[in-house]
Design a protein around this motif. Structure first.
Motif, mmCIF file in Angstrom:
data_model
loop_
_atom_site.group_PDB
_atom_site.id
_atom_site.type_symbol
_atom_site.label_atom_id
_atom_site.label_comp_id
_atom_site.label_asym_id
_atom_site.label_seq_id
_atom_site.Cartn_x
_atom_site.Cartn_y
_atom_site.Cartn_z
ATOM 1 N N ASN A 24 0.841 -1.186 0.000
ATOM 2 C CA ASN A 24 0.000 0.000 0.000
ATOM 3 C C ASN A 24 0.881 1.242 0.000
ATOM 4 O O ASN A 24 1.998 1.235 0.500
ATOM 5 C CB ASN A 24 -1.011 -0.006 1.140
ATOM 6 N N MET A 25 0.333 2.287 -0.608
ATOM 7 C CA MET A 25 1.072 3.536 -0.782
ATOM 8 C C MET A 25 0.392 4.639 0.028
ATOM 9 O O MET A 25 -0.725 4.457 0.519
ATOM 10 C CB MET A 25 1.095 3.906 -2.270
ATOM 11 N N ASP A 26 1.051 5.774 0.112
ATOM 12 C CA ASP A 26 0.468 6.912 0.824
ATOM 13 C C ASP A 26 -0.924 7.249 0.295
ATOM 14 O O ASP A 26 -1.798 7.627 1.065
ATOM 15 C CB ASP A 26 1.368 8.145 0.714
ATOM 16 N N LYS A 27 -1.127 7.097 -1.010
ATOM 17 C CA LYS A 27 -2.422 7.427 -1.597
ATOM 18 C C LYS A 27 -3.547 6.511 -1.101
ATOM 19 O O LYS A 27 -4.712 6.840 -1.242
ATOM 20 C CB LYS A 27 -2.354 7.397 -3.123
ATOM 21 N N HIS A 28 -3.216 5.368 -0.515
ATOM 22 C CA HIS A 28 -4.220 4.450 0.010
ATOM 23 C C HIS A 28 -4.599 4.752 1.463
ATOM 24 O O HIS A 28 -5.597 4.241 1.962
ATOM 25 C CB HIS A 28 -3.721 2.998 -0.075
ATOM 26 N N VAL A 73 -1.894 -4.593 -10.351
ATOM 27 C CA VAL A 73 -3.194 -5.115 -9.943
ATOM 28 C C VAL A 73 -3.486 -4.572 -8.549
ATOM 29 O O VAL A 73 -2.701 -4.762 -7.618
ATOM 30 C CB VAL A 73 -3.207 -6.664 -9.916
ATOM 31 N N GLN A 74 -4.618 -3.879 -8.428
ATOM 32 C CA GLN A 74 -5.025 -3.320 -7.144
ATOM 33 C C GLN A 74 -6.023 -4.236 -6.465
ATOM 34 O O GLN A 74 -6.637 -5.091 -7.098
ATOM 35 C CB GLN A 74 -5.719 -1.963 -7.332
ATOM 36 N N VAL A 75 -6.202 -3.992 -5.164
ATOM 37 C CA VAL A 75 -7.280 -4.609 -4.403
ATOM 38 C C VAL A 75 -8.167 -3.486 -3.891
ATOM 39 O O VAL A 75 -7.671 -2.501 -3.331
ATOM 40 C CB VAL A 75 -6.733 -5.469 -3.241
ATOM 41 N N ALA A 83 -4.678 -1.191 -1.817
ATOM 42 C CA ALA A 83 -3.327 -1.730 -1.958
ATOM 43 C C ALA A 83 -3.144 -2.292 -3.360
ATOM 44 O O ALA A 83 -4.101 -2.440 -4.123
ATOM 45 C CB ALA A 83 -3.074 -2.824 -0.926
ATOM 46 N N TYR A 84 -1.883 -2.608 -3.654
ATOM 47 C CA TYR A 84 -1.512 -3.308 -4.879
ATOM 48 C C TYR A 84 -0.925 -4.665 -4.508
ATOM 49 O O TYR A 84 -0.331 -4.821 -3.441
ATOM 50 C CB TYR A 84 -0.409 -2.549 -5.629
#
Length: 144
Positions: A24-28, A73-75, A83-84
């Motif tokens: 997961n990234m900050d954008k999530h 591919v994201q979830v 997340a990816y």
């Protein structure tokens, strides 16, 4: 939809253990915070933040138009990107999607906001494993 048994046997085989971590990234973060706060029965507020975790079905969403990685591919949980699949697990996601063309692929996940420690998302071999882990995390959050 792919059912839990198909995901567990086809993807989370014993050599993977019962879970793996998504990226997961900050954008999530904002989506994860909203989702965790919405689960009032498992969210433990502390100051302006808090901790919580819940088990849910995550939708596997290919990102062929991703400008950085067309294999991404994201979830999504409740329609929100959380997340990816990491490079380590991306082939598993593509295998599940290829095995189910035109169908929605869902996976059991735990979404976690752990106060000042960050946000986490894990995929599990079964919803029972995800629920058990989320319940354990909740007990740990209550302990402080």
């Amino acid at each position: 939809e792919i059912n839990e048994g198909d995901w567990s046997s086809d993807v989370c085989s014993s050599d993977l253990g019962n879970k793996f971590t998504l990226y997961n990234m900050d954008k999530h973060a904002a989506a994860i915070h909203r989702l965790v706060r919405a689960h009032k029965d498992t969210f433990v507020p502390r100051g302006r933040g808090g901790s919580g975790a819940f088990a849910a079905w995550g939708t596997v969403v290919p990102q062929p138009n991703n400008q950085y990685d067309p294999n991404a591919v994201q979830v999504h949980v409740d329609g929100e990107a959380v997340a990816y699949f990491s490079m380590e697990w991306i082939d598993i996601a593509h295998q599940a999607l290829a095995a189910n063309p035109g169908r929605t692929v869902v996976v059991p996940v735990v979404v976690r906001w752990w106060g000042g420690h960050g946000e986490y998302v894990w995929v599990f071999g079964s919803m029972n494993e995800a629920e058990t882990f989320a319940a354990w995390l909740h007990k740990e959050d209550l302990r402080g």
